[in-house]
Write a protein that holds these residues in place. Structure first.
Motif: not given
Length: 305
Positions: A43, A47, A290, A297, A300
């Motif tokens: 992830t 990102l 993160s 953030k 995300l």
């Protein structure tokens, strides 16, 4: 490395325990941690790759750290998971060589990469307005490439020296992966100079990067203390606090294992420390970088939208 140098064709990984109930419990725990590691690191890499706001040197380093952690965890954890629920706890001689090589290469590479990240954080705090000029992408790419090159070059050296040792009848490794000291314990031939090489590589791949990191921290803290506003000091500290946590956890466990005196060396405590930097640390890193990072953030949130 000649095949005639050894008579052992496979090793037995004794792992953590022989209790069936505990083995199933460990299976669930390690499977859960590995799943979190894979999801978290992939992830974070996605990102950083997709969001243009994260196309900066700092996140380029973090993306490579996630790549190393994902690869690093995959060297150990799947084998640990299988070993927990299988009666066959063997690993072939070639498999042990491969695991040892990638283990050492990734460990050394991560040590160098964390040192490069410490320098990057110092430049971000000391020259915030000129950061993009002070840390161009070419320099970042060079530092990352040098980390991989240095790590795997040294891995070639220690892997060759380790498996040039002669292994005779005993093939039970009192650990959950192929590591230097458990293998050294099994060697029955001459071991002259091996520990010298091992400690030389420890110094060049762990001690020297840690000294560079501490020097960067010293300059960084000096810069932070020179900032007049409390809010500015707090913001600057938050910029490198995540890296400080990573370095403390990672280097602490490695130095405990390879820096302690052999007279006090305990394989039980070593297994706990090894588990921390091989399995737990790769799982925690995406959270460390993160949870307190506003840019990550925001990226995300965009991804979910």
């Amino acid at each position: 490395m000649e095949s005639s140098n050894h008579t052992v064709t496979e090793f037995i990984l004794l792992g953590f325990t022989t209790d069936p109930v505990m083995q199933w419990l460990l299976f669930v725990v390690f499977l859960g941690m590995y799943s979190v590691t894979v999801v978290g690191n992939i992830t974070l890499m996605v990102l950083i790759f997709n969001d243009s706001q994260l196309h900066r040197c700092m996140y380029f380093f973090i993306g490579n750290l996630s790549f190393l952690d994902l690869w690093y965890s995959s060297v150990y954890t799947p084998k640990i998971i299988v070993t927990c629920i299988s009666e066959d706890k063997s690993i072939s001689f070639a498999g042990c060589v491969a695991q040892f090589f990638f283990s050492a290469g990734l460990t050394y590479s991560e040590c160098y990469l964390l040192a490069a990240m410490a320098y990057d954080r110092y430049m971000a705090i000391s020259k915030p307005l000129l950061y993009s000029q002070a840390m161009p992408i070419k320099l970042c790419t060079f530092l990352v490439a040098a980390s991989y090159l240095g790590g795997f070059t040294n891995s070639c050296i220690i892997t060759k020296r380790t498996f040039d040792l002669k292994f005779c009848s005993d093939n039970d490794i009192d650990d959950f992966f192929c590591d230097s000291f458990p293998l050294l314990k099994l060697a029955c031939g001459r071991k002259d100079g091996y520990q010298t090489v091992l400690y030389f590589l420890l110094a060049s791949n762990v001690i020297i990067p840690s000294v560079l990191i501490l020097a960067s921290y010293l300059f960084t803290i000096t810069t932070i203390l020179s900032i007049r506003s409390t809010q500015g000091r707090l913001k600057a500290f938050c910029t490198f606090s995540s890296h400080l946590v990573s370095v403390t956890l990672y280097y602490g466990s490695i130095l405990y294992i390879y820096g302690c005196l052999r007279s006090t060396y305990s394989f039980d405590w070593d297994k706990i420390a090894s588990t921390f930097y091989t399995v737990v640390f790769p799982m925690l890193n995406p959270m460390i970088y993160s949870l307190r990072n506003k840019d990550v953030k925001d990226a995300l949130k965009k991804l979910f939208k």
